[in-house]
Design a protein around this motif. Structure first.
Motif, PDB file in Angstrom:
ATOM      1  N   ARG A 121       0.827  -1.208   0.000  1.00  0.00           N
ATOM      2  CA  ARG A 121       0.000   0.000   0.000  1.00  0.00           C
ATOM      3  C   ARG A 121       0.867   1.266   0.000  1.00  0.00           C
ATOM      4  N   LEU A 122       1.993   1.194   0.697  1.00  0.00           N
ATOM      5  CA  LEU A 122       2.937   2.312   0.643  1.00  0.00           C
ATOM      6  C   LEU A 122       3.445   2.528  -0.777  1.00  0.00           C
ATOM      7  N   GLY A 123       3.819   1.428  -1.430  1.00  0.00           N
ATOM      8  CA  GLY A 123       4.325   1.532  -2.795  1.00  0.00           C
ATOM      9  C   GLY A 123       3.305   2.154  -3.730  1.00  0.00           C
ATOM     10  N   ALA A 124       2.046   1.737  -3.599  1.00  0.00           N
ATOM     11  CA  ALA A 124       0.998   2.307  -4.441  1.00  0.00           C
ATOM     12  C   ALA A 124       0.824   3.798  -4.153  1.00  0.00           C
ATOM     13  N   GLY A 125       0.896   4.167  -2.879  1.00  0.00           N
ATOM     14  CA  GLY A 125       0.793   5.569  -2.516  1.00  0.00           C
ATOM     15  C   GLY A 125       1.954   6.382  -3.047  1.00  0.00           C
ATOM     16  N   HIS A 126       3.162   5.828  -2.955  1.00  0.00           N
ATOM     17  CA  HIS A 126       4.342   6.530  -3.467  1.00  0.00           C
ATOM     18  C   HIS A 126       4.279   6.670  -4.987  1.00  0.00           C
ATOM     19  N   ALA A 127       3.770   5.648  -5.662  1.00  0.00           N
ATOM     20  CA  ALA A 127       3.648   5.717  -7.116  1.00  0.00           C
ATOM     21  C   ALA A 127       2.693   6.835  -7.522  1.00  0.00           C
ATOM     22  N   VAL A 262       8.632  -7.335   2.508  1.00  0.00           N
ATOM     23  CA  VAL A 262       8.422  -5.890   2.397  1.00  0.00           C
ATOM     24  C   VAL A 262       8.955  -5.387   1.054  1.00  0.00           C
ATOM     25  N   LEU A 263      10.134  -5.837   0.661  1.00  0.00           N
ATOM     26  CA  LEU A 263      10.682  -5.410  -0.623  1.00  0.00           C
ATOM     27  C   LEU A 263       9.788  -5.855  -1.775  1.00  0.00           C
ATOM     28  N   ASP A 264       9.334  -7.112  -1.730  1.00  0.00           N
ATOM     29  CA  ASP A 264       8.451  -7.604  -2.788  1.00  0.00           C
ATOM     30  C   ASP A 264       7.154  -6.809  -2.835  1.00  0.00           C
ATOM     31  N   ALA A 268       5.893  -4.320  -5.852  1.00  0.00           N
ATOM     32  CA  ALA A 268       4.609  -4.581  -6.503  1.00  0.00           C
ATOM     33  C   ALA A 268       3.697  -3.362  -6.423  1.00  0.00           C
ATOM     34  N   GLY A 269       3.705  -2.678  -5.277  1.00  0.00           N
ATOM     35  CA  GLY A 269       2.872  -1.498  -5.121  1.00  0.00           C
ATOM     36  C   GLY A 269       3.281  -0.376  -6.058  1.00  0.00           C
ATOM     37  N   VAL A 274       8.687   2.717 -11.216  1.00  0.00           N
ATOM     38  CA  VAL A 274      10.149   2.686 -11.086  1.00  0.00           C
ATOM     39  C   VAL A 274      10.602   1.270 -11.381  1.00  0.00           C
ATOM     40  N   ASP A 275      11.723   1.121 -12.082  1.00  0.00           N
ATOM     41  CA  ASP A 275      12.180  -0.229 -12.402  1.00  0.00           C
ATOM     42  C   ASP A 275      12.608  -0.957 -11.126  1.00  0.00           C
TER      43      ASP A 275
END
Length: 338
Positions: A121-127, A262-264, A268-269, A274-275
């Motif tokens: 969810r963090l990754g999606a928010g950062h994206a 967490v990294l995965d 995914a998020g 970002v690559d």
């Protein structure tokens, strides 16, 4: 808060000059959390002093502004924030921040899967913030967001020189290879921070860890928005890994599993924003940068007060318990700087 209102004091960083206290209580008959924010001037360590500079990493009114503006509620759609009930500016200069008391499992009861979900969810928010760079650019950024939280916080930690790398307690607790790696990391701290400057930037919370999470039936809830501001990708995910274990609140045997999940989840998020190789490097670099000072400071405090708020272990237990986390930190620094 009326004198006859029952209140339970909640664990928080008592060293931080901004926080005058946190209580679980009630307001107008409903469960609430009261957080008292204090202007600069309270006694305490200099490196935890609040500031009146809106861009300072520890600006004392930032969390008030995050709730008042609605940013806390909307920053990351997949991670809720407590709803503000009231914000009272008090005659003594303090601010009473009244929030809903979120029911759910405390973050310290987390599983690896829980943290993987938070990371996604963090990754999606950062994206989302990466997709609209203007949202964190100078033209549209509120002045009260942290200006350069990671650098300012890291370089404010009070590490006196020389660092006693060969202290007998350190030699007994940490092998020579670990001490050498930590020493190299400390010597290269400015290079590590400079490397984080070249990473893509997003909107970071800057304090994602189990004490700031509640796992509610509707999903994870993120507390404490006092550090929010622009920062490099990877920083919140790295902190979620490291801070989960540094204070002994979660079994360190889960470290490798949590680091991987967490990294995965974070990659995914973020999706295609970002690559994956850059995301991996970002997590490693920002984690190393955030805690480049930790081992040196621990060594300079051997035989005295630990200066810890959350960690209740004695000196020997802390040295041993943090060893796996510090070993991970050294590996992250070595691969992140390659």
């Amino acid at each position: 808060m009326p004198a006859d209102t029952p209140a339970e004091s909640l664990t928080h960083n008592t060293l931080n000059g901004v926080t005058g206290g946190i209580w679980r209580t009630c307001r107008e008959g409903r469960p609430a959390v009261l957080k008292l924010l204090a202007p600069p001037g309270r006694p305490g360590p200099t490196h935890w002093a609040g500031s009146t500079d809106p861009g300072h990493w520890n600006y004392w009114r930032r969390e008030v502004e995050a709730y008042r503006s609605g940013l806390a509620a909307t920053a990351y759609p997949g991670l809720a924030a407590p709803a503000p009930l009231a914000i009272d500016d008090r005659p003594d200069g303090t601010v009473a921040l009244w929030l809903t008391d979120v029911p759910g499992r405390p973050g310290t009861t987390c599983s690896a899967a829980d943290l993987g979900e938070v990371a996604g969810r963090l990754g999606a928010g950062h994206a989302r913030w990466l997709a609209d760079p203007g949202r964190t650019g100078t033209n549209r950024t509120p002045g009260w967001l942290a200006r350069d939280w990671l650098r300012d916080y890291t370089l404010s930690r009070p590490v006196p020189e020389p660092v006693p790398w060969e202290h007998p307690v350190a030699v007994a607790a940490w092998p020579a290879s670990l001490r050498a790696g930590l020493r190299r990391l400390w010597q290269r701290r400015h290079a590590v921070l400079a490397a984080t400057d070249r990473l893509p930037r997003t909107l970071c919370h800057h304090d994602v860890w189990p004490m700031n999470l509640v796992f509610a039936d509707t999903g994870p809830v993120l507390l404490d928005w006092s550090g929010v501001g622009p920062g490099p990708i990877g920083e919140d995910a790295a902190n979620l890994v490291l801070d989960t274990f540094l204070d002994g609140l979660v079994d360190v045997a889960l470290l490798d599993e949590v680091a991987a999940i967490v990294l995965d989840g974070y990659r995914a998020g973020l999706g295609r924003a970002v690559d994956p190789a850059t995301v991996t490097r970002a997590v490693r670099l920002t984690g190393a940068a955030k805690y480049v000072w930790l081992a040196p400071l621990m060594l300079t405090r051997l035989g005295g007060p630990t200066g810890q708020t959350y960690d209740r272990r004695d000196e020997a237990e802390m040295m041993a318990g943090r060893r796996p986390v510090l070993e991970l930190l050294v590996r992250w620094a070595a691969t992140g700087l390659d």
